[in-house]
Motif scaffolding. Structure first.
Motif, PDB file in Angstrom:
ATOM      1  N   LEU A   1      20.419  57.176 -10.119  1.00 23.00           N
ATOM      2  CA  LEU A   1      20.272  57.592 -11.504  1.00 23.00           C
ATOM      3  C   LEU A   1      21.397  58.544 -11.912  1.00 23.00           C
ATOM      4  O   LEU A   1      21.962  58.420 -13.005  1.00 23.00           O
ATOM      5  CB  LEU A   1      18.909  58.252 -11.710  1.00 23.00           C
ATOM      6  N   LEU A   2      21.754  59.458 -11.033  1.00 26.24           N
ATOM      7  CA  LEU A   2      22.841  60.401 -11.320  1.00 26.24           C
ATOM      8  C   LEU A   2      24.168  59.661 -11.469  1.00 26.24           C
ATOM      9  O   LEU A   2      24.932  59.923 -12.405  1.00 26.24           O
ATOM     10  CB  LEU A   2      22.923  61.451 -10.208  1.00 26.24           C
ATOM     11  N   ALA A   3      24.449  58.740 -10.566  1.00 20.89           N
ATOM     12  CA  ALA A   3      25.684  57.958 -10.659  1.00 20.89           C
ATOM     13  C   ALA A   3      25.705  57.151 -11.949  1.00 20.89           C
ATOM     14  O   ALA A   3      26.736  57.100 -12.639  1.00 20.89           O
ATOM     15  CB  ALA A   3      25.825  57.042  -9.444  1.00 20.89           C
ATOM     16  N   ASP A   4      24.586  56.540 -12.299  1.00 19.96           N
ATOM     17  CA  ASP A   4      24.504  55.796 -13.568  1.00 19.96           C
ATOM     18  C   ASP A   4      24.755  56.720 -14.752  1.00 19.96           C
ATOM     19  O   ASP A   4      25.462  56.357 -15.694  1.00 19.96           O
ATOM     20  CB  ASP A   4      23.133  55.127 -13.731  1.00 19.96           C
ATOM     21  N   THR A   5      24.190  57.909 -14.703  1.00 24.58           N
ATOM     22  CA  THR A   5      24.364  58.887 -15.774  1.00 24.58           C
ATOM     23  C   THR A   5      25.836  59.270 -15.935  1.00 24.58           C
ATOM     24  O   THR A   5      26.331  59.424 -17.044  1.00 24.58           O
ATOM     25  CB  THR A   5      23.520  60.149 -15.481  1.00 24.58           C
ATOM     26  N   LEU A   6      26.539  59.399 -14.816  1.00 24.45           N
ATOM     27  CA  LEU A   6      27.962  59.747 -14.855  1.00 24.45           C
ATOM     28  C   LEU A   6      28.846  58.518 -15.035  1.00 24.45           C
ATOM     29  O   LEU A   6      30.066  58.636 -15.115  1.00 24.45           O
ATOM     30  CB  LEU A   6      28.345  60.486 -13.574  1.00 24.45           C
ATOM     31  N   ASN A   7      28.215  57.332 -15.040  1.00 22.80           N
ATOM     32  CA  ASN A   7      28.919  56.061 -15.199  1.00 22.80           C
ATOM     33  C   ASN A   7      29.944  55.821 -14.084  1.00 22.80           C
ATOM     34  O   ASN A   7      31.100  55.461 -14.338  1.00 22.80           O
ATOM     35  CB  ASN A   7      29.581  55.977 -16.582  1.00 22.80           C
ATOM     36  N   ILE A   8      29.493  56.062 -12.860  1.00 23.25           N
ATOM     37  CA  ILE A   8      30.334  55.868 -11.682  1.00 23.25           C
ATOM     38  C   ILE A   8      29.507  55.198 -10.585  1.00 23.25           C
ATOM     39  O   ILE A   8      28.279  55.280 -10.596  1.00 23.25           O
ATOM     40  CB  ILE A   8      30.896  57.204 -11.133  1.00 23.25           C
ATOM     41  N   PRO A   9      30.171  54.567  -9.615  1.00 25.84           N
ATOM     42  CA  PRO A   9      29.431  54.020  -8.469  1.00 25.84           C
ATOM     43  C   PRO A   9      28.945  55.158  -7.556  1.00 25.84           C
ATOM     44  O   PRO A   9      29.595  56.201  -7.464  1.00 25.84           O
ATOM     45  CB  PRO A   9      30.462  53.167  -7.739  1.00 25.84           C
ATOM     46  N   VAL A  10      27.832  54.945  -6.907  1.00 28.13           N
ATOM     47  CA  VAL A  10      27.313  55.942  -5.965  1.00 28.13           C
ATOM     48  C   VAL A  10      28.377  56.301  -4.923  1.00 28.13           C
ATOM     49  O   VAL A  10      28.547  57.473  -4.576  1.00 28.13           O
ATOM     50  CB  VAL A  10      26.025  55.436  -5.276  1.00 28.13           C
ATOM     51  N   ALA A  11      29.098  55.314  -4.444  1.00 29.95           N
ATOM     52  CA  ALA A  11      30.109  55.552  -3.401  1.00 29.95           C
ATOM     53  C   ALA A  11      31.154  56.578  -3.830  1.00 29.95           C
ATOM     54  O   ALA A  11      31.684  57.316  -2.996  1.00 29.95           O
ATOM     55  CB  ALA A  11      30.792  54.245  -3.016  1.00 29.95           C
TER      56      ALA A  11
ATOM     57  N   ASP B   1      38.309  61.816  -0.830  1.00 28.32           N
ATOM     58  CA  ASP B   1      39.330  62.502  -1.621  1.00 28.32           C
ATOM     59  C   ASP B   1      39.362  61.910  -3.030  1.00 28.32           C
ATOM     60  O   ASP B   1      38.708  60.907  -3.310  1.00 28.32           O
ATOM     61  CB  ASP B   1      40.708  62.414  -0.954  1.00 28.32           C
ATOM     62  N   ASP B   2      40.137  62.559  -3.895  1.00 32.54           N
ATOM     63  CA  ASP B   2      40.196  62.132  -5.294  1.00 32.54           C
ATOM     64  C   ASP B   2      40.731  60.716  -5.452  1.00 32.54           C
ATOM     65  O   ASP B   2      40.215  59.945  -6.254  1.00 32.54           O
ATOM     66  CB  ASP B   2      41.070  63.090  -6.114  1.00 32.54           C
ATOM     67  N   SER B   3      41.774  60.379  -4.706  1.00 28.19           N
ATOM     68  CA  SER B   3      42.359  59.047  -4.872  1.00 28.19           C
ATOM     69  C   SER B   3      41.372  57.959  -4.446  1.00 28.19           C
ATOM     70  O   SER B   3      41.287  56.908  -5.086  1.00 28.19           O
ATOM     71  CB  SER B   3      43.688  58.912  -4.122  1.00 28.19           C
ATOM     72  N   THR B   4      40.612  58.204  -3.417  1.00 27.88           N
ATOM     73  CA  THR B   4      39.600  57.236  -2.992  1.00 27.88           C
ATOM     74  C   THR B   4      38.494  57.135  -4.037  1.00 27.88           C
ATOM     75  O   THR B   4      38.041  56.031  -4.368  1.00 27.88           O
ATOM     76  CB  THR B   4      39.018  57.618  -1.619  1.00 27.88           C
ATOM     77  N   ALA B   5      38.077  58.259  -4.586  1.00 27.66           N
ATOM     78  CA  ALA B   5      37.048  58.242  -5.634  1.00 27.66           C
ATOM     79  C   ALA B   5      37.543  57.470  -6.857  1.00 27.66           C
ATOM     80  O   ALA B   5      36.803  56.660  -7.422  1.00 27.66           O
ATOM     81  CB  ALA B   5      36.670  59.678  -6.021  1.00 27.66           C
ATOM     82  N   ARG B   6      38.805  57.698  -7.237  1.00 28.87           N
ATOM     83  CA  ARG B   6      39.361  56.965  -8.382  1.00 28.87           C
ATOM     84  C   ARG B   6      39.442  55.475  -8.081  1.00 28.87           C
ATOM     85  O   ARG B   6      39.168  54.641  -8.947  1.00 28.87           O
ATOM     86  CB  ARG B   6      40.748  57.503  -8.744  1.00 28.87           C
ATOM     87  N   ALA B   7      39.834  55.127  -6.858  1.00 26.51           N
ATOM     88  CA  ALA B   7      39.935  53.718  -6.474  1.00 26.51           C
ATOM     89  C   ALA B   7      38.562  53.046  -6.517  1.00 26.51           C
ATOM     90  O   ALA B   7      38.432  51.917  -6.991  1.00 26.51           O
ATOM     91  CB  ALA B   7      40.553  53.585  -5.079  1.00 26.51           C
ATOM     92  N   ILE B   8      37.543  53.731  -6.047  1.00 26.53           N
ATOM     93  CA  ILE B   8      36.189  53.186  -6.072  1.00 26.53           C
ATOM     94  C   ILE B   8      35.759  52.939  -7.516  1.00 26.53           C
ATOM     95  O   ILE B   8      35.198  51.892  -7.843  1.00 26.53           O
ATOM     96  CB  ILE B   8      35.195  54.131  -5.352  1.00 26.53           C
TER      97      ILE B   8
ATOM     98  N   GLU C   1      40.398  40.113  -4.683  1.00 26.55           N
ATOM     99  CA  GLU C   1      41.861  40.149  -4.608  1.00 26.55           C
ATOM    100  C   GLU C   1      42.350  41.563  -4.278  1.00 26.55           C
ATOM    101  O   GLU C   1      43.248  41.748  -3.460  1.00 26.55           O
ATOM    102  CB  GLU C   1      42.488  39.671  -5.927  1.00 26.55           C
ATOM    103  N   ALA C   2      41.756  42.563  -4.903  1.00 30.26           N
ATOM    104  CA  ALA C   2      42.138  43.950  -4.635  1.00 30.26           C
ATOM    105  C   ALA C   2      41.845  44.319  -3.183  1.00 30.26           C
ATOM    106  O   ALA C   2      42.653  44.994  -2.535  1.00 30.26           O
ATOM    107  CB  ALA C   2      41.402  44.893  -5.579  1.00 30.26           C
ATOM    108  N   ALA C   3      40.716  43.862  -2.657  1.00 30.45           N
ATOM    109  CA  ALA C   3      40.369  44.142  -1.260  1.00 30.45           C
ATOM    110  C   ALA C   3      41.393  43.524  -0.313  1.00 30.45           C
ATOM    111  O   ALA C   3      41.818  44.160   0.659  1.00 30.45           O
ATOM    112  CB  ALA C   3      38.963  43.621  -0.947  1.00 30.45           C
ATOM    113  N   LYS C   4      41.805  42.299  -0.603  1.00 31.74           N
ATOM    114  CA  LYS C   4      42.819  41.651   0.238  1.00 31.74           C
ATOM    115  C   LYS C   4      44.127  42.426   0.205  1.00 31.74           C
ATOM    116  O   LYS C   4      44.769  42.635   1.242  1.00 31.74           O
ATOM    117  CB  LYS C   4      43.046  40.214  -0.227  1.00 31.74           C
TER     118      LYS C   4
END
Length: 117
Positions: free
Chosen positions: A63-73, A79-86, A99-102
């Protein structure tokens, strides 16, 4: 903000929550209100999460992630770059994510190979 890889999940969560909340210009009350917790309870709850006094149940984490409009992960990213990538990956279609995963796997493979040589 970069944090050590051995950072406990509770610490990662509190850092990410505070960062995402601030990025969106929300007070501690904002996410709690949107989660339906009310003004006082919502503010106290978010404050306790950020001070690592409490950790949300999985349903509340969703619910918190939905509220912030972000994935739970993103709330547990190292780090910030990983959070932005997620967050960016979550906005892609299924085919685009594949494709991005590959591409990321290829990049990681090249990076690991350059560490050896």
């Amino acid at each position: 903000m970069t944090v050590p890889a051995v950072m406990p999940a509770r610490v990662l969560f509190s850092l990410r929550l505070a960062a995402f909340r601030a990025e969106r210009g929300l007070s501690e009350r904002g996410p709690g209100d949107e989660m339906g917790l009310g003004n006082r309870v919502g503010s106290v709850r978010i404050n306790r999460y950020e001070r690592q006094e409490r950790f949300p149940a999985l349903d509340d984490l969703d619910l918190l992630a939905d509220t912030l409009n972000i994935p739970v992960a993103a709330l547990l990213a190292l780090d910030d770059s990983t959070a932005r990538a997620i967050c960016a990956l979550a906005r892609l279609t299924d085919a685009e994510r594949e494709e991005a995963a590959k591409r990321l796997e290829e990049l990681a493979g090249r990076s690991a190979a350059s560490d050896i040589g």
